[in-house]
Design a protein around this motif. Structure first.
Motif, PDB file in Angstrom:
ATOM      1  N   SER A   1       0.827  -1.211   0.000  1.00  0.00           N
ATOM      2  CA  SER A   1       0.000   0.000   0.000  1.00  0.00           C
ATOM      3  C   SER A   1       0.865   1.265   0.000  1.00  0.00           C
ATOM      4  O   SER A   1       0.474   2.280  -0.576  1.00  0.00           O
ATOM      5  CB  SER A   1      -0.942   0.011   1.206  1.00  0.00           C
ATOM      6  OG  SER A   1      -0.218   0.084   2.411  1.00  0.00           O
ATOM      7  N   ASP A   2       2.041   1.218   0.637  1.00  0.00           N
ATOM      8  CA  ASP A   2       2.949   2.374   0.600  1.00  0.00           C
ATOM      9  C   ASP A   2       3.450   2.626  -0.813  1.00  0.00           C
ATOM     10  O   ASP A   2       3.571   3.772  -1.232  1.00  0.00           O
ATOM     11  CB  ASP A   2       4.138   2.156   1.535  1.00  0.00           C
ATOM     12  CG  ASP A   2       3.749   2.195   2.996  1.00  0.00           C
ATOM     13  OD1 ASP A   2       2.747   2.859   3.320  1.00  0.00           O
ATOM     14  OD2 ASP A   2       4.445   1.549   3.799  1.00  0.00           O
TER      15      ASP A   2
ATOM     16  N   LEU B   1      -4.992   9.231   0.385  1.00  0.00           N
ATOM     17  CA  LEU B   1      -4.929   7.818   0.741  1.00  0.00           C
ATOM     18  C   LEU B   1      -4.192   7.597   2.059  1.00  0.00           C
ATOM     19  O   LEU B   1      -4.467   6.633   2.773  1.00  0.00           O
ATOM     20  CB  LEU B   1      -4.246   7.020  -0.374  1.00  0.00           C
ATOM     21  CG  LEU B   1      -5.012   6.919  -1.684  1.00  0.00           C
ATOM     22  CD1 LEU B   1      -4.150   6.219  -2.738  1.00  0.00           C
ATOM     23  CD2 LEU B   1      -6.329   6.195  -1.499  1.00  0.00           C
ATOM     24  N   GLU B   2      -3.261   8.480   2.384  1.00  0.00           N
ATOM     25  CA  GLU B   2      -2.494   8.344   3.628  1.00  0.00           C
ATOM     26  C   GLU B   2      -3.235   8.916   4.831  1.00  0.00           C
ATOM     27  O   GLU B   2      -3.292   8.279   5.874  1.00  0.00           O
ATOM     28  CB  GLU B   2      -1.136   9.038   3.477  1.00  0.00           C
ATOM     29  CG  GLU B   2      -0.250   8.950   4.692  1.00  0.00           C
ATOM     30  CD  GLU B   2       0.267   7.560   4.964  1.00  0.00           C
ATOM     31  OE1 GLU B   2       0.548   7.282   6.145  1.00  0.00           O
ATOM     32  OE2 GLU B   2       0.408   6.753   4.028  1.00  0.00           O
ATOM     33  N   THR B   3      -3.806  10.117   4.701  1.00  0.00           N
ATOM     34  CA  THR B   3      -4.351  10.802   5.875  1.00  0.00           C
ATOM     35  C   THR B   3      -5.850  11.067   5.810  1.00  0.00           C
ATOM     36  O   THR B   3      -6.436  11.430   6.824  1.00  0.00           O
ATOM     37  CB  THR B   3      -3.650  12.163   6.075  1.00  0.00           C
ATOM     38  OG1 THR B   3      -3.899  12.990   4.949  1.00  0.00           O
ATOM     39  CG2 THR B   3      -2.164  11.981   6.279  1.00  0.00           C
TER      40      THR B   3
ATOM     41  N   CYS C   1       5.298  13.132  -0.625  1.00  0.00           N
ATOM     42  CA  CYS C   1       6.295  12.139  -0.194  1.00  0.00           C
ATOM     43  C   CYS C   1       6.635  12.325   1.280  1.00  0.00           C
ATOM     44  O   CYS C   1       6.802  11.349   2.013  1.00  0.00           O
ATOM     45  CB  CYS C   1       7.543  12.239  -1.055  1.00  0.00           C
ATOM     46  SG  CYS C   1       7.300  11.663  -2.741  1.00  0.00           S
ATOM     47  N   TYR C   2       6.707  13.573   1.720  1.00  0.00           N
ATOM     48  CA  TYR C   2       6.970  13.845   3.138  1.00  0.00           C
ATOM     49  C   TYR C   2       5.859  13.254   4.010  1.00  0.00           C
ATOM     50  O   TYR C   2       6.124  12.615   5.027  1.00  0.00           O
ATOM     51  CB  TYR C   2       7.092  15.351   3.384  1.00  0.00           C
ATOM     52  CG  TYR C   2       7.073  15.717   4.837  1.00  0.00           C
ATOM     53  CD1 TYR C   2       8.170  15.466   5.642  1.00  0.00           C
ATOM     54  CD2 TYR C   2       5.946  16.296   5.404  1.00  0.00           C
ATOM     55  CE1 TYR C   2       8.142  15.785   6.986  1.00  0.00           C
ATOM     56  CE2 TYR C   2       5.914  16.620   6.729  1.00  0.00           C
ATOM     57  CZ  TYR C   2       7.004  16.364   7.526  1.00  0.00           C
ATOM     58  OH  TYR C   2       6.973  16.671   8.855  1.00  0.00           O
ATOM     59  N   VAL C   3       4.615  13.460   3.617  1.00  0.00           N
ATOM     60  CA  VAL C   3       3.492  12.959   4.404  1.00  0.00           C
ATOM     61  C   VAL C   3       3.493  11.429   4.431  1.00  0.00           C
ATOM     62  O   VAL C   3       3.263  10.819   5.475  1.00  0.00           O
ATOM     63  CB  VAL C   3       2.153  13.492   3.847  1.00  0.00           C
ATOM     64  CG1 VAL C   3       0.957  12.777   4.465  1.00  0.00           C
ATOM     65  CG2 VAL C   3       2.056  14.983   4.063  1.00  0.00           C
ATOM     66  N   ILE C   4       3.802  10.813   3.314  1.00  0.00           N
ATOM     67  CA  ILE C   4       3.796   9.348   3.259  1.00  0.00           C
ATOM     68  C   ILE C   4       4.963   8.770   4.063  1.00  0.00           C
ATOM     69  O   ILE C   4       4.801   7.789   4.801  1.00  0.00           O
ATOM     70  CB  ILE C   4       3.835   8.869   1.791  1.00  0.00           C
ATOM     71  CG1 ILE C   4       2.523   9.238   1.110  1.00  0.00           C
ATOM     72  CG2 ILE C   4       4.072   7.368   1.717  1.00  0.00           C
ATOM     73  CD1 ILE C   4       2.531   9.059  -0.390  1.00  0.00           C
ATOM     74  N   PHE C   5       6.145   9.375   3.962  1.00  0.00           N
ATOM     75  CA  PHE C   5       7.299   8.860   4.691  1.00  0.00           C
ATOM     76  C   PHE C   5       7.287   9.217   6.171  1.00  0.00           C
ATOM     77  O   PHE C   5       8.007   8.613   6.957  1.00  0.00           O
ATOM     78  CB  PHE C   5       8.608   9.367   4.076  1.00  0.00           C
ATOM     79  CG  PHE C   5       8.959   8.710   2.781  1.00  0.00           C
ATOM     80  CD1 PHE C   5       8.986   7.342   2.656  1.00  0.00           C
ATOM     81  CD2 PHE C   5       9.254   9.477   1.657  1.00  0.00           C
ATOM     82  CE1 PHE C   5       9.305   6.725   1.466  1.00  0.00           C
ATOM     83  CE2 PHE C   5       9.583   8.874   0.468  1.00  0.00           C
ATOM     84  CZ  PHE C   5       9.605   7.493   0.362  1.00  0.00           C
TER      85      PHE C   5
END
Length: 57
Positions: free
Chosen positions: A6-7, A24-26, A51-55
């Protein structure tokens, strides 16, 4: 922490349409609004923020 499938999907979405990856992340929230504004200002700032939010997690 290892990446899951999913990542990887979220990262692909973040490169194609950055707000989708953040959503999708938050979900709906401040991060999504910030990313939409950054994407309107330019595609690259939107990708960097996505990318910052996902990582971050």
């Amino acid at each position: 922490m290892p990446f899951t499938a999913s990542d990887i999907i979220k990262l692909i979405c973040a490169f194609i349409l950055p707000p989708l990856g953040v959503f999708l992340e938050t979900g709906c929230g401040a991060d999504l609004l910030i990313n939409v504004l950054l994407t309107c200002l330019g595609w690259v700032p939107g990708i960097i923020h996505a990318c910052y939010v996902i990582f971050r997690n």
